[in-house]
Write a protein that holds these residues in place. Structure first.
Motif, short mmCIF file in Angstrom:
data_model
loop_
_atom_site.label_atom_id
_atom_site.label_comp_id
_atom_site.label_asym_id
_atom_site.label_seq_id
_atom_site.Cartn_x
_atom_site.Cartn_y
_atom_site.Cartn_z
N ILE A 34 0.47 -0.96 0.31
CA ILE A 34 -0.31 0.48 0.30
C ILE A 34 0.98 1.34 -0.03
O ILE A 34 1.93 1.58 0.73
CB ILE A 34 -0.97 0.04 1.44
N GLY A 35 1.00 2.55 -1.07
CA GLY A 35 1.76 2.97 -1.18
C GLY A 35 1.29 4.34 -0.20
O GLY A 35 -0.16 4.22 -0.21
N GLY A 36 1.61 5.30 -0.14
CA GLY A 36 2.97 5.39 0.36
C GLY A 36 3.84 4.73 0.75
O GLY A 36 4.94 3.50 -0.10
N PHE A 39 5.17 0.80 -0.10
CA PHE A 39 6.63 0.95 -1.37
C PHE A 39 8.07 -0.15 -0.42
O PHE A 39 8.43 -0.90 -0.92
CB PHE A 39 6.54 2.14 -2.17
N SER A 55 0.47 -3.45 -6.72
CA SER A 55 1.18 -2.07 -5.73
C SER A 55 -0.90 -1.08 -5.52
O SER A 55 -1.08 -1.31 -7.13
CB SER A 55 2.07 -1.03 -5.68
N SER A 57 -2.66 2.79 -4.34
CA SER A 57 -1.83 3.73 -3.97
C SER A 57 -3.46 4.79 -2.63
O SER A 57 -4.53 4.28 -3.63
CB SER A 57 -1.62 4.62 -3.99
N LYS A 59 -5.05 6.98 0.19
CA LYS A 59 -4.46 7.98 1.90
C LYS A 59 -5.44 8.10 2.41
O LYS A 59 -6.97 8.87 1.63
CB LYS A 59 -4.06 9.48 1.06
N GLN A 76 -5.01 4.90 -6.97
CA GLN A 76 -4.58 3.35 -7.40
C GLN A 76 -4.81 2.37 -7.37
O GLN A 76 -4.89 1.70 -6.10
CB GLN A 76 -2.81 4.24 -7.57
N TRP A 77 -5.27 1.41 -8.20
CA TRP A 77 -5.26 -0.19 -7.90
C TRP A 77 -5.17 -0.73 -8.17
O TRP A 77 -4.60 -0.96 -9.40
CB TRP A 77 -7.24 0.32 -7.74
N ASP A 95 2.04 -2.76 4.81
CA ASP A 95 2.44 -1.22 4.77
C ASP A 95 3.55 -1.19 6.38
O ASP A 95 3.27 -2.31 7.12
CB ASP A 95 1.01 -0.95 5.46
N THR A 103 -6.88 2.64 6.79
CA THR A 103 -6.59 2.43 5.15
C THR A 103 -6.45 0.33 5.26
O THR A 103 -6.61 0.24 4.45
CB THR A 103 -4.94 2.30 5.71
N CYS A 107 -8.82 -2.12 2.76
CA CYS A 107 -7.83 -1.80 1.94
C CYS A 107 -8.05 -3.71 1.74
O CYS A 107 -8.27 -4.77 0.70
CB CYS A 107 -6.32 -2.04 1.90
#
Ligand code: 5GP
Length: 183
Positions: A34-36, A39, A55, A57, A59, A76-77, A95, A103, A107
């Protein structure tokens, strides 16, 4: 949360390396970072596990931010190609820190759409506090280090990495970290 705890790249890499022994014993097919923040630990973990790394992303806007979200915003998925690789598999979600758990909760719920055989979550740090999110009883949680509810400064967020590394080392040598780290 006035004091901040600093971790150097070396310390983070060592925590990931230590966790990798436990992770390598699990039956896993792939990782989703899970970004950021996930990563870099995801990439470190790949050196030990050799698992393919995908990955996403997202927030979670903080309570002090202008827009407060109960759920993270997904930037992003997993795309169609990656979906073929992760569907029905034993998935490791990576993460950097489990704080409120909102989060990870979001996810995990989204990843359930891929009907995985199993879901494991790895975080470098988990804060010892009441969690607002849940993972589900079938999800295995692997934690590098439990820590009190303190703000953590990770090296990849630093704009002065040399000073950051010096502070991280000083905090280890002077027992500052010992006050917060629980295992
Ligand atoms: P959650 O509250 O959903 O568990 O965490 C959301 C995100 O907030 C984390 O993935 C991380 O990016 C950020 N976060 C939460 N606590 C900390 C912290 O102590 N330090 C840093 N650098 N980020 C944090």
């Amino acid at each position: 949360m006035s004091e901040k705890v600093f971790f150097s790249y070396d310390e983070i890499h060592q925590l990931v390396a230590d966790s990798s022994h436990q992770i390598q014993k699990l039956d896993l097919d792939c990782m989703i970072a899970i970004g950021g923040g996930g990563f870099i630990p995801g990439r470190m973990l790949r050196s030990y596990t050799k698992l393919p790394l995908y990955s996403v992303s997202m927030k979670l806007y903080g309570e002090d931010d202008e827009i407060h979200q109960e759920e993270p915003v997904v930037f992003q998925w997993i795309d169609e190609h990656a979906e073929k690789e992760v569907r029905g598999k034993n998935i490791l979600i990576v993460d950097e820190v489990d704080d409120t758990r909102l989060t990870l909760d979001h996810c995990v719920r989204r990843i359930r759409e891929f009907e995985p055989k199993s879901i494991t979550v790895y975080v470098i740090h988990s804060k010892d506090k009441e969690k607002r999110g849940t993972l589900g009883e079938d999800v295995k949680l692997v934690v590098g280090q439990y820590i009190k509810d303190v703000w953590i400064n990770y090296p990849w967020e630093s704009k002065d990495i040399q000073n950051h590394t010096i502070i991280a080392r000083e905090q280890s040598e002077t027992g500052v970290k010992e006050k917060y780290v629980l295992n």
